[in-house]
Design an enzyme around this catalytic site. Structure first.
Site, short mmCIF file in Angstrom:
data_model
loop_
_atom_site.label_atom_id
_atom_site.label_comp_id
_atom_site.label_asym_id
_atom_site.label_seq_id
_atom_site.Cartn_x
_atom_site.Cartn_y
_atom_site.Cartn_z
N THR A 2 68.29 82.16 -36.02
CA THR A 2 69.17 82.41 -37.16
C THR A 2 68.59 83.52 -38.01
O THR A 2 67.55 84.07 -37.68
CB THR A 2 69.33 81.12 -38.00
OG1 THR A 2 70.46 81.26 -38.84
CG2 THR A 2 68.10 80.83 -38.83
N ALA A 157 73.69 90.38 -38.26
CA ALA A 157 74.61 89.73 -37.32
C ALA A 157 75.19 90.72 -36.32
O ALA A 157 75.49 90.35 -35.18
CB ALA A 157 75.74 89.04 -38.09
N CYS A 160 71.66 91.17 -33.99
CA CYS A 160 70.99 90.01 -33.40
C CYS A 160 72.00 89.04 -32.77
O CYS A 160 72.90 88.56 -33.46
CB CYS A 160 70.18 89.29 -34.48
SG CYS A 160 69.37 87.79 -33.89
N THR A 163 72.53 85.50 -34.45
CA THR A 163 72.98 85.49 -35.84
C THR A 163 74.47 85.83 -35.85
O THR A 163 74.90 86.72 -35.14
CB THR A 163 72.20 86.55 -36.65
OG1 THR A 163 70.81 86.27 -36.57
CG2 THR A 163 72.63 86.56 -38.11
#
EC number: 3.4.25.2
Length: 183
Positions: A2, A157, A160, A163
């Protein structure tokens, strides 16, 4: 994993995180709440790592906050000591970012309690992307802390795979008296 990011700028402290829960290479859930308020709403905490492990740490940390009457640094240091010395806790795979009006800290399973040098701090698989974006935005824009957290998490986001764009963002407004003391 995350991405959790905190930014301290002006009279704001903001902690945000994405909602993706992955099991290996599979997305299991997209709207998990990994950032929450603790200790009468005075502390914001976010976690990266194993969800079950993080909930255990949230409970322990909240217990330490109660024990130390909301004193963030003492609670963090005691949690880190417990985490490092307790056999069961040592196996937990998670990291925490905690913040209140006075301090922002990262707590790790190796017993580290670190306060950031700059106004931003991030953990998790997209943490480096989010922190780099946040530091650039802090230094080069007039965006608020909340806007910086949102933009930086969205950048992470985009880069990754662990994420996503489902964000939870919490903020604390710092009293003018506290802000003057910190200068």
């Amino acid at each position: 994993m995350t991405t959790i990011l905190t930014v301290r700028k002006g009279n704001q402290v903001v902690v945000g995180g994405d909602g993706q829960v992955s099991l290996g290479n599979t997305v299991m859930k997209g709207n998990a709440r990994k950032v929450r308020r603790l200790y009468r709403g005075e502390v914001i905490a976010g976690f990266a790592g194993g969800t079950a492990d993080a909930f255990t740490l949230f409970e322990r940390f909240e217990g330490q906050l109660e024990k130390h009457q909301g004193h963030l640094v003492r609670a963090a240091v005691d949690l880190a000591k417990d985490w490092r010395s307790d056999r069961a806790l040592r196996k937990l795979e998670a990291m925490l970012i905690v913040a209140n009006k006075e301090s922002t800290l990262i707590i790790t399973g190796t017993g580290d309690v670190v306060e950031p040098q700059h106004g931003a701090l991030a953990i998790g698989s997209g943490g480096n992307f989010a922190e780099a974006a946040a530091r650039a935005l802090i230094d080069n824009t007039d965006l608020t802390a909340k806007e910086i957290v949102e933009k930086s998490l969205n950048i992470a986001a985009d880069i990754c795979v662990f994420t996503n764009h489902s964000l939870t963002i919490e903020e604390i407004t710092i009293d003018a008296q506290l802000e003057d003391k910190s200068k």
